[in-house]
Write an enzyme that holds these catalytic residues in place. Sequence first.
Site, mmCIF file in Angstrom:
data_model
loop_
_atom_site.group_PDB
_atom_site.id
_atom_site.type_symbol
_atom_site.label_atom_id
_atom_site.label_comp_id
_atom_site.label_asym_id
_atom_site.label_seq_id
_atom_site.Cartn_x
_atom_site.Cartn_y
_atom_site.Cartn_z
ATOM 1 N N HIS A 37 -55.371 -11.476 25.287
ATOM 2 C CA HIS A 37 -54.373 -12.414 25.230
ATOM 3 C C HIS A 37 -52.695 -11.527 25.938
ATOM 4 O O HIS A 37 -52.858 -10.234 25.829
ATOM 5 C CB HIS A 37 -54.137 -13.347 24.649
ATOM 6 C CG HIS A 37 -53.427 -12.935 23.972
ATOM 7 N ND1 HIS A 37 -52.378 -12.344 23.275
ATOM 8 C CD2 HIS A 37 -54.068 -12.074 21.991
ATOM 9 C CE1 HIS A 37 -52.130 -12.016 22.282
ATOM 10 N NE2 HIS A 37 -52.840 -11.843 21.716
ATOM 11 N N GLU A 77 -59.316 -13.623 16.531
ATOM 12 C CA GLU A 77 -58.598 -12.068 16.106
ATOM 13 C C GLU A 77 -59.169 -12.185 14.783
ATOM 14 O O GLU A 77 -59.773 -13.363 14.430
ATOM 15 C CB GLU A 77 -56.941 -12.745 16.378
ATOM 16 C CG GLU A 77 -56.207 -11.201 15.444
ATOM 17 C CD GLU A 77 -56.439 -10.034 16.414
ATOM 18 O OE1 GLU A 77 -58.564 -9.659 16.506
ATOM 19 O OE2 GLU A 77 -55.949 -9.006 16.772
#
Length: 269
Positions: A46, A123
């Site tokens: 990202h 994550e």
Amino acid sequence: MKKSVKLLGVLSLSILLLGAYGSNKKANENTTTKKKEELALYVVRHGKTMLNTTDRVQGWSDAVLTKEGEEVVTAAGKGLGDVDFQNAYSSDSGRAVQTAELIIKENKKSSQLEVQKDPGLREFNFGTYEGDLNHTMWGDIAKKQGVTTEEFMKTMTPKSFADSVAEIDKEKNVDGKNWSAEDFETITTRLTKSIDEIVEKEMKNEGSGNVLVVSHGLSISALLDTLFDDFKMPEGGLKNASVSVIKVKDGKYNLESVNDTSYIEAGKK
């Protein structure tokens, strides 16, 4: 005599039709074989977020992309503009979804795709360290291992990092009110499950092609570390909006590139 000629004509036509059928059958078989030949996963980290800029721990916690983060991701999207994506997936964290949507928006061939969200691509969960300063977490790990923070950072692997955080978090999260930090096995089990499911689905429905997958720096590193014996995490970690390409052929995963920022540079021109 006419009857014999007519019969011969029918036989000739039948042979021609059988020959054409055989050729078409072979062509269809070849097409089917080719269809299942290879899948390319474009795995993207990202873009930079507001918590990244303040050096905060950001696992399951979330933050929007910064203005600069959006610009870099948009450039990456332009660089990937000619890649014909058949589908797009991302972690369900907002920063990953935002990144995937910006990349797809810039794509010349796949701009109408809807991003499919998968919590398995999240994550690491850092438990009680979520939102804390990164150097506080790193310092605690180094202290527990009896080394300096600099020494820990130089020798850090996704496994040593995740397992160290999970161990310390058990001592901090005594009341059990927070989500516990994940250890390496927990993280990689969910990541590989998600990737395997994406590959199985895409190979079954589409066959060969390109798929966009947006996840996070440590999670991507943990995934690559699990899939490939020779993977070594780049010093400083994967860069925001960098691309790592995994090719899947005959049920085997092959790592083609890691931490590639050339798409960003190409998109800036």
